[in-house]
Design an enzyme around this catalytic site. Structure first.
Site, PDB file in Angstrom:
ATOM      1  N   HIS A 112      13.435  30.564 -11.054  1.00 45.97           N
ATOM      2  CA  HIS A 112      12.614  30.220  -9.890  1.00 45.97           C
ATOM      3  C   HIS A 112      11.949  31.463  -9.325  1.00 45.97           C
ATOM      4  O   HIS A 112      12.570  32.515  -9.218  1.00 45.97           O
ATOM      5  CB  HIS A 112      13.462  29.561  -8.801  1.00 45.97           C
ATOM      6  CG  HIS A 112      13.878  28.162  -9.113  1.00 45.97           C
ATOM      7  ND1 HIS A 112      12.982  27.188  -9.480  1.00 45.97           N
ATOM      8  CD2 HIS A 112      15.094  27.570  -9.091  1.00 45.97           C
ATOM      9  CE1 HIS A 112      13.635  26.054  -9.672  1.00 45.97           C
ATOM     10  NE2 HIS A 112      14.917  26.253  -9.460  1.00 45.97           N
ATOM     11  N   CYS A 170       7.182  29.988 -12.089  1.00 53.22           N
ATOM     12  CA  CYS A 170       6.030  29.288 -11.503  1.00 53.22           C
ATOM     13  C   CYS A 170       5.036  30.290 -10.920  1.00 53.22           C
ATOM     14  O   CYS A 170       5.401  31.391 -10.512  1.00 53.22           O
ATOM     15  CB  CYS A 170       6.489  28.326 -10.417  1.00 53.22           C
ATOM     16  SG  CYS A 170       7.480  26.973 -11.066  1.00 53.22           S
TER      17      CYS A 170
END
Length: 195
Positions: A112, A170
């Protein structure tokens, strides 16, 4: 009006406390996972055991496979097998269908952007990253980066007989919600040049 203001203020405080609790809980889980990963790879020193943060008598999570070291970021991150939401809360996830270091194929790790791979964009070409597993330590040199659409599935593929480490997260890094893109870093074993 005073009642409405009090309700809104109370709701805001509850949201802050809840968010703070979740952040603290996540950091504790990541710290525990890292300590277990270090113990598994024989990196935990006596000082940590003496502090009682980790004891070798505790059971090591079967999903923990190693430690990812990123000197540029001064980070040691636990590596876990799988990329489920639960696994990614604990550490950097290893795609189960990808290889492990030393198998001369593509290794894919994902994390993440707001937890494990915070400051990920600071990594530069030529930086090193090390994967420490039970089988040993594997040093890689960052070769290049690229940004792809979130739906791009061409990133994960076999590279046999060339070993390639792919780190993904991301992108954009400070995007709120599900990010539309992915930031990819490619690294190769120190003794190997880009294919």
């Amino acid at each position: 009006m005073k009642k409405l203001a009090m309700v809104m203020m109370t709701a805001g405080i509850i949201c802050l406390v809840y968010s703070g609790w979740n952040i603290w809980k996540g950091r504790q889980l990541q710290l525990s996972t890292l300590q277990q990963a270090k113990a598994m790879t024989n990196e935990v020193g006596n000082s940590v055991k003496e502090q009682g943060k980790y004891s070798s008598s505790k059971k090591i999570d079967k999903n923990i496979i190693g430690v990812l070291e990123i000197p540029r970021l001064e980070k040691e991150l636990p590596i876990v097998e799988g990329t489920t939401p639960d696994n990614l809360e604990k550490g950097v996830g290893h795609y189960k269908t990808s290889a492990l270091p030393g198998n001369k194929d593509q290794i894919v790790l994902s994390g993440h952007r707001d937890t494990m791979f915070r400051r990920f964009g600071e990594i530069k070409k030529g930086d090193t990253v090390t994967l420490k597993l039970k089988s040993g330590s594997y040093l890689y040199v960052v070769d290049h980066m690229k940004i792809v659409h979130a739906d791009d599935r061409t990133i994960i593929h076999s590279t046999k007989p060339k070993e390639e480490l792919v780190l993904t997260t991301c992108y954009p890094f400070h995007y709120v919600g599900n990010a539309p893109k992915r930031y990819i870093i490619y690294a190769y074993p120190k003794t190997t040049r880009r294919p």
